[in-house]
Design an enzyme around this catalytic site. Structure first.
Site, PDB file in Angstrom:
ATOM      1  N   GLN A 151      46.662  35.186  33.080  1.00 52.51           N
ATOM      2  CA  GLN A 151      45.033  35.423  32.825  1.00 52.51           C
ATOM      3  C   GLN A 151      44.740  35.825  30.898  1.00 52.51           C
ATOM      4  O   GLN A 151      43.672  35.031  30.845  1.00 52.51           O
ATOM      5  CB  GLN A 151      45.034  37.286  32.623  1.00 52.51           C
ATOM      6  CG  GLN A 151      43.808  37.246  32.830  1.00 52.51           C
ATOM      7  CD  GLN A 151      43.539  37.237  33.370  1.00 52.51           C
ATOM      8  OE1 GLN A 151      43.327  36.409  34.740  1.00 52.51           O
ATOM      9  NE2 GLN A 151      41.477  37.894  33.869  1.00 52.51           N
ATOM     10  N   ALA A 172      38.649  39.524  32.957  1.00 50.23           N
ATOM     11  CA  ALA A 172      39.162  40.910  31.580  1.00 50.23           C
ATOM     12  C   ALA A 172      40.315  40.013  31.250  1.00 50.23           C
ATOM     13  O   ALA A 172      40.196  39.017  31.806  1.00 50.23           O
ATOM     14  CB  ALA A 172      39.621  41.008  33.326  1.00 50.23           C
ATOM     15  N   SER A 177      43.388  43.084  33.780  1.00 52.38           N
ATOM     16  CA  SER A 177      43.517  42.089  35.339  1.00 52.38           C
ATOM     17  C   SER A 177      43.552  42.821  36.451  1.00 52.38           C
ATOM     18  O   SER A 177      44.509  42.914  36.695  1.00 52.38           O
ATOM     19  CB  SER A 177      43.494  40.903  34.998  1.00 52.38           C
ATOM     20  OG  SER A 177      43.564  39.814  35.912  1.00 52.38           O
ATOM     21  N   HIS A 179      43.779  40.812  39.009  1.00 56.00           N
ATOM     22  CA  HIS A 179      44.552  39.828  39.507  1.00 56.00           C
ATOM     23  C   HIS A 179      46.257  40.512  39.366  1.00 56.00           C
ATOM     24  O   HIS A 179      47.196  39.590  39.644  1.00 56.00           O
ATOM     25  CB  HIS A 179      44.252  38.782  39.079  1.00 56.00           C
ATOM     26  CG  HIS A 179      42.559  38.169  40.117  1.00 56.00           C
ATOM     27  ND1 HIS A 179      43.015  38.108  41.083  1.00 56.00           N
ATOM     28  CD2 HIS A 179      41.578  37.757  39.181  1.00 56.00           C
ATOM     29  CE1 HIS A 179      41.633  37.273  41.403  1.00 56.00           C
ATOM     30  NE2 HIS A 179      40.669  37.325  40.115  1.00 56.00           N
ATOM     31  N   ASP A 186      40.507  35.792  45.782  1.00 54.03           N
ATOM     32  CA  ASP A 186      38.576  35.887  45.680  1.00 54.03           C
ATOM     33  C   ASP A 186      38.784  34.571  46.482  1.00 54.03           C
ATOM     34  O   ASP A 186      40.007  34.103  47.038  1.00 54.03           O
ATOM     35  CB  ASP A 186      39.304  34.507  43.905  1.00 54.03           C
ATOM     36  CG  ASP A 186      38.647  35.902  43.472  1.00 54.03           C
ATOM     37  OD1 ASP A 186      38.609  36.522  43.031  1.00 54.03           O
ATOM     38  OD2 ASP A 186      38.731  35.297  42.189  1.00 54.03           O
ATOM     39  N   GLU A 234      30.513  40.202  41.981  1.00 56.87           N
ATOM     40  CA  GLU A 234      31.814  38.842  41.865  1.00 56.87           C
ATOM     41  C   GLU A 234      31.710  39.640  44.126  1.00 56.87           C
ATOM     42  O   GLU A 234      33.033  39.736  44.389  1.00 56.87           O
ATOM     43  CB  GLU A 234      32.784  39.511  41.483  1.00 56.87           C
ATOM     44  CG  GLU A 234      32.871  38.668  40.373  1.00 56.87           C
ATOM     45  CD  GLU A 234      34.051  38.791  39.878  1.00 56.87           C
ATOM     46  OE1 GLU A 234      35.262  39.206  40.302  1.00 56.87           O
ATOM     47  OE2 GLU A 234      33.848  38.492  38.225  1.00 56.87           O
ATOM     48  N   HIS A 237      35.171  38.590  45.046  1.00 54.80           N
ATOM     49  CA  HIS A 237      36.344  39.016  44.508  1.00 54.80           C
ATOM     50  C   HIS A 237      36.451  40.280  45.528  1.00 54.80           C
ATOM     51  O   HIS A 237      35.819  41.286  45.432  1.00 54.80           O
ATOM     52  CB  HIS A 237      36.029  39.713  43.163  1.00 54.80           C
ATOM     53  CG  HIS A 237      37.915  40.260  42.463  1.00 54.80           C
ATOM     54  ND1 HIS A 237      38.275  39.527  41.471  1.00 54.80           N
ATOM     55  CD2 HIS A 237      37.894  41.361  43.105  1.00 54.80           C
ATOM     56  CE1 HIS A 237      39.219  40.973  41.749  1.00 54.80           C
ATOM     57  NE2 HIS A 237      39.602  41.365  42.030  1.00 54.80           N
TER      58      HIS A 237
END
Length: 271
Positions: A151, A172, A177, A179, A186, A234, A237
Site C-alpha cells: 500500500q 488510502a 487502507s 485492503h 475490487d 468506487e 470496491h
C-alpha cells in the site's frame, strides 16, 4: 246407572286430576326465559379493554411483536481482526502494519494479481462470483489483500504522479487502507470500465450492487458520500462485513459504516 249429579261430580274430579297430572309433567321454566328485561351490554370502553388484555394469539388482528433491535456492539470496530473493523482517514489500523492471520486465496475465481483474502471473505467471494456467473455475468477480482508495504508503494506512486491532494481522494495512506484488512475486494467484468465510475452502470456492476448484501458485502464508497468516507465513489470496491450487517444496512437504507455506527465523518486525515 249413577244419577246426573253423581256423574257431574265424577266428571269434575276427572278433569281436575288431568290438570294436576299435566302440571306435574311440565318442564321447569328457564331462569333466563323468566326475565323479560334484556341483559345489559358492556360499554364500548370495557369491550376495548377486554380486547386489549386478551392473551397473545387469541386475536388474529393483534399487532405482531417488534423485531429485536440490531446489536451494534456485537463486534469490535477497532480490532483489526473484527469483521466490522472501521478504518478510514480518521481511524488508522492498530497496529499500522497489521496483517491478518487467516488469509486464503478464493478458489474458482479469476484473480488478476493472485491476491488472498481473509477466509470468510474468500468463501463469500466464491459464492458471490458463482451466483453472478449463473446469471451470465463475468466477474473477476482485480485487487484484494495488500500489505502495508504494498500500500505504501502504491500511495507513493500516486502522489508522485498526481500530487498528494489528488491521491488522497482515491488512494488510502498505508495503515488506513481497507485492503490491508483482508476484507475488501475490487471487482471487474473484463470490460471498458476498469476501476472507473462507469462500472456501476454495467450489468455486472448493477447486479453486484443489488445482490452483494446477500453474501455479506457492501459498496464501501457510495456515490454522494465523499464527505463521509473521504473517498471518491468506487462502485467496484466491496467490503465484507457478514450477511447480518450487510442486509441490515441494505434494509435500513444506511449506506456507510460511519453513519450506521455514528462515527465521525472522515473527509481528511488528522493533522
Amino acid at each position: 246407572m249413577p244419577s246426573r249429579p253423581l256423574r257431574t261430580t265424577m266428571a269434575a274430579l276427572t278433569i281436575a286430576a288431568s290438570v294436576l297430572a299435566l302440571a306435574g309433567c311440565a318442564p321447569e321454566p328457564d331462569e333466563g326465559a323468566m326475565s323479560t328485561a334484556p341483559a345489559p351490554s358492556a360499554p364500548p370502553e370495557s369491550r376495548a379493554a377486554a380486547e386489549t388484555s386478551a392473551p397473545a394469539g387469541s386475536d388474529a388482528s393483534a399487532d405482531p411483536p417488534e423485531a429485536p433491535e440490531f446489536d451494534r456492539s456485537a463486534h469490535s470496530l477497532d480490532d483489526p481482526m473484527s469483521l466490522w473493523v472501521v478504518t478510514n482517514k480518521q481511524r488508522a489500523l492498530q497496529p499500522a502494519d497489521f496483517a491478518p492471520t487467516d488469509l486464503v486465496r478464493p478458489e474458482g475465481v479469476e484473480n488478476e494479481f493472485d491476491q488472498p483474502l481473509r477466509e470468510p471473505a474468500a468463501r463469500a467471494v466464491e459464492a458471490l462470483v458463482g451466483a453472478a456467473a449463473a446469471e451470465g455475468l463475468d466477474v473477476r477480482i482485480i485487487s484484494a489483500y495488500r500489505d502495508y508495504s504494498t500500500q505504501a508503494a502504491l500511495y507513493d506512486g500516486y502522489v508522485a504522479r498526481d500530487g498528494q491532494e489528488a491521491a488522497d481522494t482515491y488512494s488510502a495512506r498505508p495503515g488506513h487502507s481497507e485492503h490491508q484488512t483482508g476484507l475488501a475486494v475490487d471487482f471487474d467484468d473484463s470490460g471498458a470500465c476498469y476501476l472507473a465510475a462507469c462500472f456501476g452502470q454495467t450489468p455486472a456492476g448493477v447486479w453486484l450492487a443489488e445482490h452483494a448484501a446477500e453474501y455479506g458485502f457492501v459498496v464501501r464508497y457510495p456515490d454522494g458520500k465523499e464527505h463521509v468516507t473521504g473517498f471518491m465513489p468506487e462502485p467496484w470496491h466491496f467490503r465484507f462485513v457478514g450477511t447480518d450487517l450487510a442486509q441490515h444496512l441494505r434494509d435500513s437504507g444506511v449506506s456507510t459504516l460511519e453513519e450506521f455506527f455514528e462515527l465521525p465523518s472522515a473527509p481528511g486525515y488528522a493533522p
